[in-house]
Design a protein around this motif. Structure first.
Motif, PDB file in Angstrom:
ATOM      1  N   ARG A  49       0.856  -1.202   0.107  1.00  0.00           N
ATOM      2  CA  ARG A  49      -0.085   0.109   0.021  1.00  0.00           C
ATOM      3  C   ARG A  49       0.719   1.417  -0.224  1.00  0.00           C
ATOM      4  NH1 ARG A  49      -2.766  -2.356   4.538  1.00  0.00           N
ATOM      5  NH2 ARG A  49      -4.538  -3.706   3.620  1.00  0.00           N
ATOM      6  N   ILE A  50       2.029   1.113   0.760  1.00  0.00           N
ATOM      7  CA  ILE A  50       2.715   2.427   0.812  1.00  0.00           C
ATOM      8  C   ILE A  50       3.553   2.617  -0.769  1.00  0.00           C
ATOM      9  CG2 ILE A  50       5.133   3.339   1.823  1.00  0.00           C
ATOM     10  CD1 ILE A  50       4.417   1.528   4.485  1.00  0.00           C
ATOM     11  N   GLU A  51       3.843   1.621  -1.214  1.00  0.00           N
ATOM     12  CA  GLU A  51       4.496   1.734  -2.423  1.00  0.00           C
ATOM     13  C   GLU A  51       3.340   2.004  -3.541  1.00  0.00           C
ATOM     14  OE1 GLU A  51       6.539  -1.721  -3.961  1.00  0.00           O
ATOM     15  OE2 GLU A  51       8.526  -1.116  -3.142  1.00  0.00           O
ATOM     16  N   GLU A  52       2.218   1.673  -3.193  1.00  0.00           N
ATOM     17  CA  GLU A  52       1.212   2.097  -4.419  1.00  0.00           C
ATOM     18  C   GLU A  52       1.020   3.670  -4.083  1.00  0.00           C
ATOM     19  OE1 GLU A  52      -2.985   1.384  -3.583  1.00  0.00           O
ATOM     20  OE2 GLU A  52      -2.801   0.156  -5.362  1.00  0.00           O
ATOM     21  N   SER A  53       0.914   4.184  -2.748  1.00  0.00           N
ATOM     22  CA  SER A  53       1.033   5.548  -2.482  1.00  0.00           C
ATOM     23  C   SER A  53       2.007   6.356  -3.146  1.00  0.00           C
ATOM     24  CB  SER A  53       1.017   5.860  -0.954  1.00  0.00           C
ATOM     25  OG  SER A  53       0.802   7.374  -0.591  1.00  0.00           O
ATOM     26  N   PHE A  54       3.301   5.862  -3.017  1.00  0.00           N
ATOM     27  CA  PHE A  54       4.225   6.711  -3.685  1.00  0.00           C
ATOM     28  C   PHE A  54       4.092   6.662  -5.273  1.00  0.00           C
ATOM     29  CE2 PHE A  54       7.088   5.453   0.425  1.00  0.00           C
ATOM     30  CZ  PHE A  54       6.807   6.792   0.909  1.00  0.00           C
ATOM     31  N   GLN A  55       3.631   5.569  -5.611  1.00  0.00           N
ATOM     32  CA  GLN A  55       3.544   5.558  -7.178  1.00  0.00           C
ATOM     33  C   GLN A  55       2.473   6.422  -7.481  1.00  0.00           C
ATOM     34  OE1 GLN A  55       2.326   1.451  -7.479  1.00  0.00           O
ATOM     35  NE2 GLN A  55       4.480   0.602  -7.244  1.00  0.00           N
ATOM     36  N   ARG A  56       1.285   6.521  -6.787  1.00  0.00           N
ATOM     37  CA  ARG A  56       0.319   7.515  -7.037  1.00  0.00           C
ATOM     38  C   ARG A  56       0.984   9.055  -6.950  1.00  0.00           C
ATOM     39  NH1 ARG A  56      -3.400   4.161  -4.297  1.00  0.00           N
ATOM     40  NH2 ARG A  56      -2.994   5.521  -2.337  1.00  0.00           N
ATOM     41  N   ARG A  57       1.708   9.378  -6.107  1.00  0.00           N
ATOM     42  CA  ARG A  57       2.394  10.711  -5.881  1.00  0.00           C
ATOM     43  C   ARG A  57       3.139  10.935  -7.158  1.00  0.00           C
ATOM     44  NH1 ARG A  57       4.872  10.731  -0.030  1.00  0.00           N
ATOM     45  NH2 ARG A  57       5.691  12.990  -0.875  1.00  0.00           N
ATOM     46  N   ALA A  58       3.860   9.941  -7.535  1.00  0.00           N
ATOM     47  CA  ALA A  58       4.953  10.313  -8.529  1.00  0.00           C
ATOM     48  C   ALA A  58       3.995  10.418  -9.936  1.00  0.00           C
ATOM     49  CB  ALA A  58       5.880   8.857  -8.818  1.00  0.00           C
ATOM     50  N   ALA A  59       3.064   9.670  -9.975  1.00  0.00           N
ATOM     51  CA  ALA A  59       1.995   9.622 -11.534  1.00  0.00           C
ATOM     52  C   ALA A  59       1.493  11.077 -11.595  1.00  0.00           C
ATOM     53  CB  ALA A  59       1.105   8.629 -11.231  1.00  0.00           C
ATOM     54  N   ASP A  60       1.426  11.839 -10.572  1.00  0.00           N
ATOM     55  CA  ASP A  60       1.006  13.341 -10.564  1.00  0.00           C
ATOM     56  C   ASP A  60       1.953  14.172 -11.348  1.00  0.00           C
ATOM     57  OD1 ASP A  60      -1.314  12.462  -9.767  1.00  0.00           O
ATOM     58  OD2 ASP A  60      -1.169  12.932  -8.007  1.00  0.00           O
ATOM     59  N   LEU A  61       3.202  13.980 -11.356  1.00  0.00           N
ATOM     60  CA  LEU A  61       4.256  14.977 -11.711  1.00  0.00           C
ATOM     61  C   LEU A  61       4.479  14.658 -13.260  1.00  0.00           C
ATOM     62  CD1 LEU A  61       6.894  13.658  -9.020  1.00  0.00           C
ATOM     63  CD2 LEU A  61       5.239  15.553  -9.114  1.00  0.00           C
ATOM     64  N   PRO A  62       4.934  15.819 -13.841  1.00  0.00           N
ATOM     65  CA  PRO A  62       5.276  15.585 -15.190  1.00  0.00           C
ATOM     66  C   PRO A  62       6.114  14.409 -15.710  1.00  0.00           C
ATOM     67  CG  PRO A  62       5.740  17.949 -14.196  1.00  0.00           C
ATOM     68  CD  PRO A  62       5.557  16.937 -13.102  1.00  0.00           C
ATOM     69  N   SER A  63       5.835  14.206 -17.061  1.00  0.00           N
ATOM     70  CA  SER A  63       6.516  13.024 -17.514  1.00  0.00           C
ATOM     71  C   SER A  63       8.196  13.122 -17.524  1.00  0.00           C
ATOM     72  CB  SER A  63       6.181  12.746 -19.013  1.00  0.00           C
ATOM     73  OG  SER A  63       6.318  13.661 -19.653  1.00  0.00           O
ATOM     74  N   THR A  64       8.741  14.299 -17.692  1.00  0.00           N
ATOM     75  CA  THR A  64      10.077  14.315 -17.876  1.00  0.00           C
ATOM     76  C   THR A  64      10.518  14.259 -16.339  1.00  0.00           C
ATOM     77  OG1 THR A  64       9.764  16.740 -17.610  1.00  0.00           O
ATOM     78  CG2 THR A  64      10.222  15.609 -19.807  1.00  0.00           C
ATOM     79  N   THR A  65       9.792  14.639 -15.226  1.00  0.00           N
ATOM     80  CA  THR A  65      10.213  14.378 -13.793  1.00  0.00           C
ATOM     81  C   THR A  65      10.272  12.972 -13.706  1.00  0.00           C
ATOM     82  OG1 THR A  65       9.319  16.465 -13.395  1.00  0.00           O
ATOM     83  CG2 THR A  65       9.858  14.832 -11.416  1.00  0.00           C
ATOM     84  N   GLN A  66       9.206  12.483 -14.138  1.00  0.00           N
ATOM     85  CA  GLN A  66       9.151  10.830 -13.687  1.00  0.00           C
ATOM     86  C   GLN A  66      10.311  10.079 -14.390  1.00  0.00           C
ATOM     87  OE1 GLN A  66       5.062   8.981 -14.548  1.00  0.00           O
ATOM     88  NE2 GLN A  66       4.129  10.903 -14.507  1.00  0.00           N
ATOM     89  N   THR A  67      10.550  10.381 -15.750  1.00  0.00           N
ATOM     90  CA  THR A  67      11.792  10.088 -16.142  1.00  0.00           C
ATOM     91  C   THR A  67      13.192  10.150 -15.387  1.00  0.00           C
ATOM     92  OG1 THR A  67      10.840  10.143 -18.485  1.00  0.00           O
ATOM     93  CG2 THR A  67      13.169   9.659 -18.310  1.00  0.00           C
ATOM     94  N   MET A  68      13.493  11.430 -15.039  1.00  0.00           N
ATOM     95  CA  MET A  68      14.575  11.581 -14.101  1.00  0.00           C
ATOM     96  C   MET A  68      14.661  10.888 -12.942  1.00  0.00           C
ATOM     97  SD  MET A  68      16.695  14.438 -15.161  1.00  0.00           S
ATOM     98  CE  MET A  68      16.968  15.479 -13.719  1.00  0.00           C
ATOM     99  N   MET A  69      13.236  10.589 -12.223  1.00  0.00           N
ATOM    100  CA  MET A  69      13.209  10.020 -11.052  1.00  0.00           C
ATOM    101  C   MET A  69      13.596   8.513 -11.381  1.00  0.00           C
ATOM    102  SD  MET A  69       9.938  11.317  -9.033  1.00  0.00           S
ATOM    103  CE  MET A  69      10.049  10.244  -7.562  1.00  0.00           C
ATOM    104  N   LEU A  70      13.074   7.844 -12.535  1.00  0.00           N
ATOM    105  CA  LEU A  70      13.497   6.489 -12.840  1.00  0.00           C
ATOM    106  C   LEU A  70      15.062   6.220 -13.164  1.00  0.00           C
ATOM    107  CD1 LEU A  70      12.695   3.663 -13.575  1.00  0.00           C
ATOM    108  CD2 LEU A  70      12.065   4.581 -15.940  1.00  0.00           C
ATOM    109  N   VAL A  71      15.542   7.459 -13.779  1.00  0.00           N
ATOM    110  CA  VAL A  71      17.131   7.299 -13.755  1.00  0.00           C
ATOM    111  C   VAL A  71      17.665   7.293 -12.365  1.00  0.00           C
ATOM    112  CG1 VAL A  71      19.054   8.416 -14.745  1.00  0.00           C
ATOM    113  CG2 VAL A  71      17.024   8.304 -16.139  1.00  0.00           C
TER     114      VAL A  71
END
Length: 934
Positions: free
Chosen positions: A261-283
């Motif tokens: 559930r905690i991981e899912e919460s973090f995923q939802r928070r990240a999903a609201d961010l811009p796509s380039t931010t999500q890519t930077m976080m993935l890197v």
């Protein structure tokens, strides 16, 4: 803290952890005072481990702090976690003894050299931490320690078990119920601090403090129920408790575990961010090191502006300084695993493209491998080279991981099979025999040439021996040896020797091919292609021993022992055969060679820093020292062996303790150890350990005068004709049978003993033969035999048998009515045996002496009697002139710990200086306890 809306939030205080905070404070207080300690903080994800580690860091005023976080994707990099902790301290490296300094430098990739033993690296890490703690106390924090690479975890646990008097505190955060890949079990046995869910009142207060708007009561109760007292779950679930989503409490949360559930919460928070931010976080999530400069280069490679990371920082998911740090380890895993596989490959590709191939070739190879979807020989070759470098640093688990991935990416079937076999071999060497077996099975589906097929057979047999001690192992080894004979003659001979050793090891518990049958098959071993090595001679001698008998084997086995004694080198690894050679020396009653071999075994293992091997060597050498009559030194060696096995997480070895217990006459302790040893040996199929235990029991009972029990104990090893204990138990059987009124059994054992002793011809053998024959002989011939036994055994190093010879001679003289002569022999026996600590036999001598009308003298209390075995060992070394640093290097401790022991030693002995210690004759009169042996 800034939330994702750009608003400043007040920091949330985790409640309900007063007891845990107090435990951390106690640890730090003790470390400030020079008493090292460790805490393993464990619990489920989100339970507050990271917060408690932060509390330790923030509370450690006056401490220097080093910190690292285990990362799942980093688990295949040897010493990666250790590197993060040690890198800030490497300015202290020059203060370490040269072997430790070299081991650490090789492990961290700062220089090339022979792969160091992981435990020598552990000693170096301990020394490095201790040196750093001299100026100010040191706090080492490792979060998500279950994701450390295996060798770093092994090293740090070794340090945690070995710290004593340093100003050092270690705190590990370990998640419960991690997958089998993790190293969480490594930390078992250390001081643990479990974290449970918060009490209801604390959970409710934490939830309320995190809310900045009214919350429906039913929603609140639902969140509290779902979070189960998990602080991070409470905080994350509260973020999504919106009126629209959960009004009235009817919004159902999914049935995931709390960490999910905690991981899912973090995923939802990240999903609201811009796509380039999500890519930077993935890197950032794909780079375990957290190198900010690498993140900027990778972003540039992907055409992303560096400012794209800002929304993630504003959302409180990570922060970027010199390094990238995620707010919680679960953020990293949530970001990484929620991404599409193609996106992960793209991130790894950018990291591979921007990682310096000269400065960090292994991470570049790993990133390239993660970015590759199809087979690619260039990438596989890079991984194979990385495996070689990892092996050279002592990272067998990392080398195996590189080879396994290399095999999967190899397009050519033959090369794929070769790499899979290499991966299997390396997995086995790293201790992962189950994984090795799976790789071996996979390799068998590929094209195998004749040599690979034979080596696959050999590896399968070796894995089976480690996993099950199966009675099928000798046959499996013989089949492999036959196949190898025309292909690799030297390896074939070595495999034949392994087959004989496996059969010996199984002993009376073996149900497959016994040692005689194995030896008969081994006669077909190919001849050496060059001058015979010590192990070549050992193989030939053992084949003769079991196919033609003891007497016929003596000349060949003596040549093998001389070769080991004269030509074994620490540089070529041949010294590892000293264990088998030592057993043969026992069999031949060649005590001088036995003493030389076991002494060298200890020295080479110590010089190599091979602690697991050193424990075996100390255990073996302690049994030899028991026979010399220096039971105090034997206890010192056993204490060191037990300290090492405890530090490396291995079970203590029973041989030395059994021998010491039997000779010292400690009935209850020895019987308890005997029962435990036999039970474990039976479970593991180690028949030779049972015959050892029976031999020790026979000595115990002969000393106590319980001859029927001694006869029963000695019968086991004598009835089963194996290498060592069948010879050593023969004199015990003769004495027990004579005293128990079993003359026919005594005569049969005497015949075998006499034949072997005359073939051996050593003073020990001839002394035992005369001793035992005297017991079976009537006057007047018996007296000559008793005198011959004393004369022969006086030329022998093993004084315990000389003391017993005086004892049985005195007993015979008293029965003959020669009380005055008996007193002389019994007085000598009592003084010798009681002085050695061979108490049961000394008590026998005392009873006999009293029967002649003389009271035995009580043994005077010695000045060192108050010292523990470890303290006595340290005192001996310091008395020879060794410095604290030299003693610390020899005993794998820190100088500060040695100094702490010295303070206790001085207090107990009533002295104030090392100079006074050196004047104590009892500590320096025996050169065998000096600095060469430890």
């Amino acid at each position: 803290m800034v939330n994702r809306c750009g608003e400043v939030e007040e920091p949330v205080t985790i409640r309900g952890r007063q007891a845990e905070h107090l435990a951390v404070e106690r640890l730090l207080t003790r470390a400030r005072g020079g008493h090292s300690g460790t805490l393993v903080v464990h619990g489920e994800a989100g339970i507050g481990k990271t917060e408690l580690l932060k509390y330790a860091r923030d509370t450690a005023s006056g401490f220097r702090t080093v910190h690292t976080v285990g990362v799942e994707s980093e688990i295949g990099f040897a010493f990666a976690g250790l590197h993060q902790l040690c890198a800030p301290l490497l300015d202290r490296l020059s203060a370490l003894p040269e072997p430790q300094r070299d081991a650490m430098a090789v492990a961290l990739g700062h220089r090339t050299g022979e792969a160091p033993d992981p435990f020598l690296v552990g000693v170096a890490a301990l020394g490095l931490f201790a040196e750093a703690a001299e100026d100010e106390p040191l706090l080492c924090i490792v979060d998500d320690a279950h994701w450390l690479d295996a060798v770093s975890a092994q090293v740090l646990v070794f340090v945690a078990r070995r710290v004593q008097a340093e100003r050092l505190a270690l705190v590990f955060g370990v998640r419960d119920q991690v997958p089998a890949l993790g190293t969480a079990k490594t930390f078992a046995g250390l001081t643990d601090l479990p974290l449970e869910g918060l009490a209801n009142a604390d959970a409710r207060a934490l939830l309320d403090s995190a809310m900045h708007a009214p919350l429906d009561d039913r929603v609140r109760e639902r969140i509290l129920a779902e979070a189960q007292g998990n602080p991070l779950a409470l905080l994350e679930l509260s973020r999504h408790a919106t009126r629209a989503g959960h009004a009235g409490g009817f919004g159902m949360l999914n049935a995931l575990s709390v960490p999910d559930r905690i991981e899912e919460s973090f995923q939802r928070r990240a999903a609201d961010l811009p796509s380039t931010t999500q890519t930077m976080m993935l890197v950032a999530a794909a780079d375990p090191v957290g190198d900010a400069a690498l993140l900027w280069r990778a972003a540039d490679c992907l055409g992303i502006d560096a400012d794209a990371i800002a929304p993630a920082e504003a959302a409180g998911l990570l922060e970027v300084g010199d390094r990238v740090r995620f707010s919680h380890p679960l953020v990293r895993s949530a970001i990484y695993w929620t991404a599409e596989p193609a996106e992960r490959r793209r991130a790894h590709g950018a990291l591979a493209e921007t990682t310096d191939p000269r400065a960090d070739p292994d991470r570049r190879a790993w990133h390239r491998a993660q970015a590759t979807l199809r087979t690619d020989e260039a990438v596989a070759l890079e991984l194979e080279r990385s495996a070689g470098r990892a092996r050279a640093r002592g990272g067998l688990a990392a080398a195996a991981a590189f080879l396994e991935r290399a095999s999967a990416l190899t397009p050519d079937p033959a090369d794929r099979t070769r790499r899979a076999l290499a991966a299997a071999q390396t997995k086995h060497e790293a201790g992962a025999s189950g994984a090795a077996l799976q790789l071996l099975t996979a390799a068998a589906t590929g094209p195998l040439n004749a040599l690979q097929r034979a080596q696959s057979q050999l590896l399968r047999a070796q894995i089976e021996f480690v996993r099950t001690r199966s009675s099928d192992v000798p046959k499996m080894l013989l089949d492999a040896a036959k196949t190898l004979a025309p292909l690799e003659p030297a390896q074939s001979r070595d495999t034949y020797l392994q087959a004989i050793e496996a059969a010996i090891h199984a002993g009376p518990l073996g149900h497959g091919r016994g040692v005689l049958e194995v030896a008969e098959v081994a006669r077909d071993a190919p001849r050496p292609t060059g001058p015979p090595s010590p192990t070549d001679r050992l193989l030939d001698g053992l084949i003769t021993r079991f196919t033609k008998g003891y007497e016929a084997s003596v000349p060949g086995l003596r040549q093998a022992l001389n070769a080991f004694r004269d030509h074994v080198s620490a540089n070529d690894g041949s010294w590892r055969g000293l264990w088998a050679a030592g057993r043969v020396a026992y069999m031949l009653w060649d005590e001088e060679t036995l003493y030389a071999l076991t002494s060298r075994f200890v020295r080479h293992a110590r010089d190599a820093g091979a602690l697991a091997t050193l424990a075996t060597a100390l255990n073996f050498h302690s049994t030899v020292i028991v026979h010399t009559g220096d039971l105090a030194q034997a206890a010192e060696l056993i204490a060191e062996e037990q300290a090492i096995t405890q530090a490396i997480g291995a079970p203590p070895l029973p041989h030395g303790r059994l021998s010491l217990g039997g000779w010292s006459g400690r009935r209850a302790e020895t019987l308890q150890l005997y029962d435990a040893t036999v039970q474990e040996a039976t479970r593991r199929g180690e028949g030779t350990v049972i015959t050892l235990a029976q031999s020790a029991l026979a000595i115990l009972y002969n000393g106590l005068g319980d001859y029927h029990a001694a006869l029963q104990a000695a019968s086991g090893p004598c009835d089963y004709d194996e290498v060592t204990h069948s010879s050593n138990a023969l004199p015990e059987l003769v004495e027990a049978a004579v005293r128990a009124g079993e003359p026919s059994r005594a005569a049969a054992a005497m015949e075998r003993l006499s034949s072997r002793a005359r073939a051996s011809g050593t003073p020990w053998a001839l002394g035992l033969e005369a001793y035992s024959r005297a017991l079976t002989t009537t006057a007047p011939a018996a007296e000559d035999l008793y005198r011959e036994a004393i004369e022969q055994l006086a030329r022998c190093r093993f004084m315990t048998y000389l003391g017993r010879a005086h004892l049985v001679y005195g007993e015979w003289l008293r029965r003959e009515g020669r009380r005055q002569d008996a007193r002389e022999q019994l007085r000598t026996a009592h003084e010798m045996l009681s002085g050695m600590g061979v108490q049961a036999f000394a008590a026998r001598a005392g009873r006999e002496l009293r029967a002649t009308g003389e009271q035995p003298r009580k043994r005077a209390t010695g000045p060192t009697d108050a010292l523990t075995a470890q303290e006595l060992h340290i005192a001996r070394l310091v008395a020879t002139g060794a410095t604290s640093k030299e003693v610390a290097a020899q005993l794998f401790l820190s100088p500060r710990t040695i100094d702490a022991h010295l303070r206790n030693i001085f207090r107990k002995l009533g002295i104030a200086s090392r100079r006074e210690l050196r004047t104590m004759r009892v500590l320096v009169e025996n050169p065998d306890t000096g600095r060469d042996l430890g």
